[in-house]
Design an enzyme around this catalytic site. Structure first.
Site, mmCIF file in Angstrom:
data_model
loop_
_atom_site.group_PDB
_atom_site.id
_atom_site.type_symbol
_atom_site.label_atom_id
_atom_site.label_comp_id
_atom_site.label_asym_id
_atom_site.label_seq_id
_atom_site.Cartn_x
_atom_site.Cartn_y
_atom_site.Cartn_z
ATOM 1 N N LYS A 57 0.836 -1.210 0.000
ATOM 2 C CA LYS A 57 0.000 0.000 0.000
ATOM 3 C C LYS A 57 0.872 1.261 0.000
ATOM 4 C CE LYS A 57 -0.166 -0.446 5.022
ATOM 5 N NZ LYS A 57 -0.854 -1.118 6.131
ATOM 6 N N ARG A 115 -10.146 -0.336 15.214
ATOM 7 C CA ARG A 115 -10.114 0.428 13.977
ATOM 8 C C ARG A 115 -11.106 -0.269 13.053
ATOM 9 N NH1 ARG A 115 -4.399 1.309 10.981
ATOM 10 N NH2 ARG A 115 -4.929 -0.804 10.308
ATOM 11 N N TYR A 146 16.085 29.443 9.232
ATOM 12 C CA TYR A 146 14.858 30.121 9.646
ATOM 13 C C TYR A 146 14.772 30.238 11.159
ATOM 14 C CZ TYR A 146 12.915 29.940 4.929
ATOM 15 O OH TYR A 146 12.687 30.119 3.599
ATOM 16 N N MET A 150 12.418 23.913 2.990
ATOM 17 C CA MET A 150 11.726 23.144 1.953
ATOM 18 C C MET A 150 12.715 22.446 1.010
ATOM 19 S SD MET A 150 8.877 24.394 -0.808
ATOM 20 C CE MET A 150 7.690 24.924 0.422
HETATM 21 C C1 LIG Z 1 -0.075 -2.065 6.816
HETATM 22 C C2 LIG Z 1 -0.643 -3.364 7.236
HETATM 23 C C3 LIG Z 1 0.169 -4.506 7.372
HETATM 24 C C4 LIG Z 1 1.683 -4.459 7.269
HETATM 25 O O1 LIG Z 1 2.215 -3.859 8.421
HETATM 26 P P1 LIG Z 1 3.800 -3.732 8.661
HETATM 27 O O2 LIG Z 1 3.920 -3.201 10.032
HETATM 28 O O3 LIG Z 1 4.290 -2.756 7.634
HETATM 29 O O4 LIG Z 1 4.357 -5.081 8.463
HETATM 30 C C5 LIG Z 1 -0.451 -5.718 7.637
HETATM 31 N N1 LIG Z 1 -1.788 -5.799 7.789
HETATM 32 C C6 LIG Z 1 -2.599 -4.723 7.705
HETATM 33 C C7 LIG Z 1 -4.061 -4.882 7.907
HETATM 34 C C8 LIG Z 1 -2.054 -3.470 7.444
HETATM 35 O O5 LIG Z 1 -2.855 -2.395 7.379
#
Ligand SMILES: *Cc1c(COP(=O)(O)O)cnc(C)c1O
Length: 361
Positions: free
Chosen positions: A35, A130, A255, A303
């Site tokens: 992802k 969640r 800055y 930046m």
């Molecule tokens: C992002 C995610 C993972 C992977 O998690 P890592 O900590 O990057 O290994 C696995 N399962 C779900 C549901 C996730 O959202």
């Protein structure tokens, strides 16, 4: 011409990291989590580097569609599932597995009459609060899903660990036990473990494991680096010095004049900033490699630029190579200096940073 700021990706490391997953979970199938643009490494690039895994996971439907349109044939699970009937149609059309975690999704399934065209993962909420159904809702939901003609049976079963990166938190074992108890002897494949689960909680290894961050060679734990775990980081972030100049005691750098020079030294200006994804909140003292040697960050991150103290590098000059993380400087260390986690650093590398695959160098 080499770009000024660039990320070097060692895609051979991906295969090594998959082998590490297999050594921890030799009997499990691997759902590689790619992802968020493959954790910032490039969705398709990573999918192609990991073709031998059993499945991919993405967060959103559009990420799955991108993979299919590019010709990726592996099974793909969409971790957030669908939020409307149109998204369910897209999942079906592109042969993507749906995560099912809400009653709204369940009702959409119940309104459909197609036959056996959608593979699903039923998500159980074992404590993260969640996504997912509560254990007391699970049986009724499972029964209703079992009667939906559109769903391919048996349903696969999943939960997600909330704190597996803390090796001492007993809540992880409670989550695993609650999952196992709730799903009982139902048919269907099970999946619990993320990277931290794979590495630290063997009880979480079931039919499928879902490694994310470890595939990129990064540690999920706050107290170790990927390399210490036998992983190989894929990404290094690099740039160059663009200016070098002396400063006097009392001079303020950057800055807000947030860094005040205590003794005469030399400032180096590096062409990298938060516009490239270098963390804005990296503190003074955060290590940066100039010509392979550590020097401290001074002043605020801007930046397009950062400033470093070149006291220990009197011969450094404009054009010299700089590493922000990568070989010799773990991204985990930079994350600690910026009060964040390495996930956000690799995910946050922006469009402006040119990607160079290591074989091309
Ligand atoms: C992002 C995610 C993972 C992977 O998690 P890592 O900590 O990057 O290994 C696995 N399962 C779900 C549901 C996730 O959202």
């Amino acid at each position: 011409m080499m770009p000024t700021a660039y990320a070097v990706l060692d895609l051979n490391a991906a295969e090594h990291n998959v082998q590490q997953v297999r050594s921890y979970a030799p009997d499990a199938k691997i759902m590689a989590v790619i992802k968020a643009n493959g954790y910032g490494h490039g969705l398709l690039r990573i999918a192609k580097a990991l073709q031998n895994v059993d499945a991919f996971a993405v967060a959103r439907v559009d990420e799955g569609i991108l993979l299919r349109k590019a010709g990726i044939k592996n099974r793909i699970a969409v971790l957030e599932g669908f939020i409307c009937a149109e998204e369910l149609d897209a999942l079906v059309n592109y042969r993507l597995d749906a995560l099912v975690h809400s009653f709204a999704q369940l009702e959409i399934f119940e309104s459909r009459a197609e036959q056996v065209i959608c593979a699903i993962w039923l998500k159980l909420d074992t404590g993260m609060n969640r996504l997912g159904f509560k254990p007391n809702e699970f049986n009724a939901v499972y029964q209703r899903l079992s009667r939906c003609s559109i769903i391919r049976q048996p349903i696969s079963l999943m939960t997600h660990l909330a704190n597996a990166d803390d090796r001492l938190d007993a809540a992880t074992l409670k989550q695993i036990a609650l999952f196992n108890e709730t799903v009982g002897l139902l048919p269907g494949q099970r999946s619990i473990a993320n990277s931290a689960g794979i590495l630290a909680w063997k009880e979480s290894i079931s039919d499928w494991v879902r490694p994310g961050v470890m595939l990129y060679g990064i540690s999920p734990f706050p107290d170790s680096t990927g390399e210490q775990l036998g992983l190989k980081p894929i990404m290094g972030l690099h740039s160059r010095l663009i200016a070098v100049k002396p400063i006097a005691k009392g001079d303020k750098v950057g800055y807000a004049g947030a860094w005040i020079c205590e003794k005469p030294t030399t400032v180096g200006v590096v062409a990298i900033g938060y516009g490239d994804g270098y963390p804005r909140y990296a503190k003074a003292g955060t290590p940066v490699l100039v010509n392979g040697q550590r020097v401290p960050l001074i002043g605020r991150v801007s930046m397009d630029m950062i400033t470093v103290d070149l006291e220990t590098q009197p011969r450094a000059k404009p054009g010299d190579p700089v590493t922000l993380w990568g070989d010799g400087l773990a991204v985990e260390e930079i994350a600690r200096c910026a009060d964040t986690i390495p996930y956000t650093l690799v995910c946050g590398v922006t469009q402006r940073v040119q990607i160079v695959e290591k074989a091309e160098l």
